[in-house]
Structures are given as structure tokens and as C-alpha cells.
Scaffold this motif. Structure first.
Motif, PDB file in Angstrom:
ATOM      1  N   LEU A 285       0.825  -1.216   0.000  1.00  0.00           N
ATOM      2  CA  LEU A 285       0.000   0.000   0.000  1.00  0.00           C
ATOM      3  C   LEU A 285       0.859   1.266   0.000  1.00  0.00           C
ATOM      4  CD1 LEU A 285      -2.946   0.779  -0.094  1.00  0.00           C
ATOM      5  CD2 LEU A 285      -2.983   0.799   2.407  1.00  0.00           C
ATOM      6  N   ALA A 286       2.001   1.178   0.698  1.00  0.00           N
ATOM      7  CA  ALA A 286       2.875   2.363   0.741  1.00  0.00           C
ATOM      8  C   ALA A 286       3.376   2.694  -0.670  1.00  0.00           C
ATOM      9  CB  ALA A 286       4.047   2.107   1.683  1.00  0.00           C
ATOM     10  N   ASP A 287       3.667   1.661  -1.465  1.00  0.00           N
ATOM     11  CA  ASP A 287       4.145   1.886  -2.840  1.00  0.00           C
ATOM     12  C   ASP A 287       3.009   2.443  -3.714  1.00  0.00           C
ATOM     13  OD1 ASP A 287       6.419   0.767  -1.878  1.00  0.00           O
ATOM     14  OD2 ASP A 287       6.333  -1.063  -3.114  1.00  0.00           O
ATOM     15  N   TYR A 288       1.813   1.952  -3.454  1.00  0.00           N
ATOM     16  CA  TYR A 288       0.630   2.438  -4.193  1.00  0.00           C
ATOM     17  C   TYR A 288       0.439   3.928  -3.929  1.00  0.00           C
ATOM     18  CZ  TYR A 288      -4.401   2.958  -5.244  1.00  0.00           C
ATOM     19  OH  TYR A 288      -5.618   3.373  -5.703  1.00  0.00           O
ATOM     20  N   VAL A 289       0.520   4.271  -2.644  1.00  0.00           N
ATOM     21  CA  VAL A 289       0.344   5.678  -2.249  1.00  0.00           C
ATOM     22  C   VAL A 289       1.433   6.539  -2.899  1.00  0.00           C
ATOM     23  CG1 VAL A 289       0.516   7.250  -0.268  1.00  0.00           C
ATOM     24  CG2 VAL A 289      -0.922   5.183  -0.127  1.00  0.00           C
TER      25      VAL A 289
END
Ligand code: LLP
Length: 459
Positions: A285-289
Motif C-alpha cells: 500500500l505504501a508503494d501504491y500511495v
């Protein structure tokens, strides 16, 4: 797979940390306590006893915790965000209500879903209507309801929407769903963002579509939308799609269109099983954000998200009872009272779902492969081929995990099997949120034409 690995998949699904803006929000709340599998604080054996099997169980507290964690994470992108829960993943009113209570909007794809979102208390101004084949009646209903926007996917659709809006004397808020031609690297049946998929307006046809829009007075272009597929576990396809969307949005704004928001779709992938089976990956999710921040985030426009599976998938399971264990010449079969009509994903997508017994296996339990199957008369009625499982006997109850998304909603009554009931848990509370209908209810919609003799009925 060892007993420990089977257990890990359950324990890994610990309650989410609501404050954690990371990808740790599994949202599952299923764990063994005192040797018995629990949903939040409720022993699942009790639900199986009281409600019967097969039965879908949802951890409502975990769903809400996952929502909060996702909302917190998305704030990291920068611009204001609206989460429109993708109702198709699990359209139960209680599920939608749980998100609406936290301020969620809804992403709907039919009049039925729109009515459900409204009935669950989602404000019309937070509802987006997606889908490649909206009918005239659905458009009229959406416009009369006053929803946030309709995501249009073709020129024909835009023309029809303009006509419907004109007839109703309204201006229709529209977003163009763009097909950015990006490979989502997911299952072919749920990949939607490549040229050649039926979804969206091909990105190179957008300029011509904008020209057409100028001549459609009852449409107001509010946004651009992308949704490239479902169960994405890599951030790179998102980065590519969001990058193209950002570039396009700049051009469109440059031409004088006053965009109000960008809709980034859903598709965030969840873990389904142990790493050894290739199912442990989830979308970082951090990479998505970060991908969204680097691309569309720079434009500063409010963002809309349409997550479905991410919010509910890991927070549901299907309880089933072992009816028979059959030792064939070459295989062991565990025959359940649940079948492909209750959960179609393994049959339809070869999807991998973790299967665990409600009674915690002993640490030294021997795991032996078995085909886990249902009673439906098709060889495709199989939940898991050659799955290593601890000893199981008729009467034992097992749980098929991560069925909160695209589980009950894709079920059918094939073989005239009754729909499984649904139960929601929150903390130590549980409630039956959908009853198992009886056979008379199932037959009630059938009518025998007058030219056939009456049977006298069998109630
Ligand atoms: N937005 C749009 C326009 C969609 O088409 C979908 C899903 C979503 C949002 C939500 O996607 P999610 O966040 O849940 O991945 N039955 C399949 C999944 C079909 C998804 C269809 N569209 C399955 O069981 O894997």
C-alpha cells in the motif's frame, strides 16, 4: 505445508491497526483461541451450531478497521480523497452500512447496487456509477437521485446520457473512464485496462471524445477515471496508469475543461494464502500511495477511490461441514456441504483460498493432500485440489478463508441448493444478517403455465 503454515495464514490475519497508514491492514480478525477458531471474539463453532452450514461469516469490526487504515494511508497522497466502496465485492446492506457510518461513498454498477447504497445510508453525493452497459432506465434513476458522477465508457453511452439528462432537464455529471492500455499483471478474467478489454475509452480516442462532448449540452465533464483490474499485487501497473491519467488530465485542463476530481478505481490486492502457493502477496500500500503521489497527486485535484476486495476480502470466511471423506484409489476426497454455488472463485478463476479446521490441529498433526470438493454434480465443483490438510472426519467444520469479497454475492442456487446464510460479528456480538430461505421461498418465483396440469403442490 506444515500445520504451522496453515495456522500462520489465520494468525497473520490479526485485527488491523486502525492508525497504521501502511499495508498492514489485513483486516482479518480470525485467530485460534483456546484451540478454537474465532471471528473477533466469537467462536465459529457456536455460529456453525446455531446457524448451520454452509454459512458466510463477516468480521464487521475488522472491515471497519481496514477502512480506517486505508483512509489514513490514502491521505498520504496529498489531495482530499473520497473512498467509494465497490458494492459489487459484498453488497450486503450491513457491510455497506458499516462503511457508510465511517463516511464512505459507494461505487455502484447497477440500479440494484445504487438502491442498496442509498438504503444503507450512503449520501447520493458520494456515489459513482460505473459499468460498461448502463441502461437508459439506470441513467434516469441515477440522475434523479443526484449522484456524484457517472463514469462513461463509450461514445454511444455519452450520447444516450445526454438525451436522458435533457429529457429530465438536468445536467449530468460525467467522468470519462479511460482505458490507459496498461497490463495490470493479474488474472486475465479480471484485467480491464489493456486495449482490447471491453472497458473504458481508449486513451488515444479521448481527444475525439472531448470534441463530441462539446456538442452534448446536458453533460458536464467533471472528471477522468481509470480502473485497470482487480487483485493487483504490484504497484507498477498503477504507477503506469496513474502517470498516463495525470498526463491526460493536464492536457484536458489545458484545453479549458474544469475537472473537479480524478477517479483512480479499485483493484487493491489482498493475500489469499501461504507464500509457498504464491498467494501471500498483497499490494504494498505504501508503494501504491507513493505511485499516486508522484503522478496524479501533483495535480492537486480531489481523488476518488473504488476499493472493494481490499476492504472486505480477508474479513470473511465460509463455514462448511465435512460430509464424507472418501479414499479413492489415487486420491483422498474431502466432501463438504458447501459447493461451487456458495463460492465460485476456485472454479471460475482457479483461485486459491486457505482452508483450516475450526479445531486447531495439534502441532504434530500429519498433513496429507486431499481434493476438497462440494456435492454439486460437476468435477469443477472443487475448492482446492491436492490440498495438504490435517486429519478430518465427517461432522468436522472447516473454514474457507478470505471469502468476504466476491463470495456470497457471486453465489447461485445451482442444483437447487439453498443460499447460505450470512452472519456478521463485531467484537463479541454476532447477528444473522441474512437468513437461509426455505425451499418454498426458492420455488415461489416459479410459475407453471396454465396449459400444464396443476400438480397440487408439495409444500
Ligand atoms: N471499480 C470498478 C470499475 C470495477 O470494475 C471494480 C471491480 C472495482 C472498482 C472493485 O475492484 P476491487 O477493489 O474489488 O478489486 N469477481 C472477481 C473480481 C471482479 C472485479 C470486477 N470489478 C473475483 O472474484 O476476483
Amino acid at each position: 505445508m506444515s500445520g504451522a503454515a496453515g495456522q500462520q495464514a489465520v494468525e497473520g490475519a490479526r485485527p488491523a491497526q486502525p492508525e497504521a497508514p501502511s499495508d498492514s491492514a489485513l483486516g482479518g480478525a480470525f485467530a485460534y483461541r483456546g484451540g478454537q477458531l474465532h471471528a473477533e471474539q466469537v467462536p465459529l463453532a457456536r455460529i456453525a451450531e446455531q446457524v448451520g452450514t454452509p454459512c458466510h461469516v463477516y468480521a464487521g469490526g475488522a472491515m471497519q478497521a481496514t477502512y480506517r487504515a486505508l483512509a489514513a494511508a490514502l491521505e498520504g497522497i496529498g489531495p482530499p480523497t473520497t473512498i467509494c466502496y465497490a458494492v459489487k465485492a459484498n453488497p450486503h446492506l450491513a457491510v455497506i452500512r458499516g462503511f457508510a457510518e465511517l463516511g464512505a461513498g459507494a461505487d455502484v454498477v447497477s440500479e440494484g447496487e445504487l438502491r442498496r447504497a442509498l438504503a444503507a445510508g450512503v449520501p447520493p453525493g458520494r456515489i459513482v456509477f460505473a459499468g460498461v452497459g448502463k441502461t437508459e432506465a439506470e441513467m434516469a434513476f441515477a440522475l434523479e437521485t443526484g449522484i456524484l458522477q457517472l463514469n462513461a465508457e463509450s461514445i454511444d453511452e455519452l450520447k444516450l446520457l445526454d438525451a436522458v439528462a435533457g429529457r429530465l432537464g438536468r445536467s449530468a455529471p460525467v467522468a470519462l473512464r479511460v482505458n490507459p492500455d496498461v497490463d495490470a499483471r493479474t488474472h486475465a478474467k479480471i484485467s480491464t485496462g489493456k486495449v482490447g478489454n471491453k472497458f473504458g475509452i481508449d486513451i488515444d480516442q479521448v481527444p475525439a471524445t472531448l470534441e463530441l462532448l462539446r456538442g452534448l449540452p446536458n453533460l458536464r465533464l467533471d472528471g477522468l477515471a481509470v480502473h485497470i483490474g482487480s487483485q493487483l499485487v504490484h504497484a507498477e501497473p498503477y504507477e503506469a496508469a496513474f502517470g498516463r491519467l495525470a498526463e491526460l488530465a493536464r492536457e484536458v485542463i489545458g484545453q479549458g475543461w474544469a475537472l473537479r476530481h480524478l477517479d483512480l478505481g479499485g483493484g487493491m490486492g489482498i493475500p489469499y494464502g501461504p507464500a509457498a502457493e504464491g498467494g501471500a502477496a498483497r499490494l504494498p500500500l505504501a508503494d501504491y500511495v507513493a505511485a499516486a503521489r508522484r503522478t496524479v497527486g501533483r495535480l492537486g485535484l480531489p481523488l476518488v477511490f473504488e476499493p472493494g476486495r481490499y476492504l472486505v476480502g480477508n474479513a470473511g470466511l465460509l463455514l462448511a461441514r465435512v460430509i464424507y471423506v472418501k479414499q479413492g484409489r489415487s486420491k483422498r476426497f474431502v466432501i463438504l456441504d458447501a459447493a461451487m454455488n456458495d463460492l465460485i472463485r476456485p472454479t471460475l478463476y482457479d483461485a486459491w483460498h486457505e482452508i483450516v479446521p475450526l479445531a486447531e490441529p495439534a502441532p504434530d498433526a500429519r498433513y496429507e493432500p486431499a481434493d476438497v470438493v462440494g456435492p454439486v454434480c460437476e468435477s469443477g465443483d472443487i475448492f482446492a485440489p491436492a490440498r495438504p490438510l490435517p486429519p478430518l472426519a465427517p461432522g468436522d467444520v472447516i473454514a474457507i478463508l478470505s471469502t468476504g469479497a466476491y463470495g456470497a454475492t457471486m453465489s447461485s442456487t445451482y442444483n437447487s441448493r439453498l443460499p447460505a446464510p450470512e452472519v456478521m460479528v463485531r467484537g463479541s456480538d454476532s447477528a444473522v444478517i441474512k437468513q437461509r430461505p426455505d425451499h418454498a421461498a426458492l420455488m415461489a418465483l416459479d410459475a407453471v403455465p396454465p396449459w400444464l396440469a396443476e400438480t397440487g403442490g408439495a409444500d
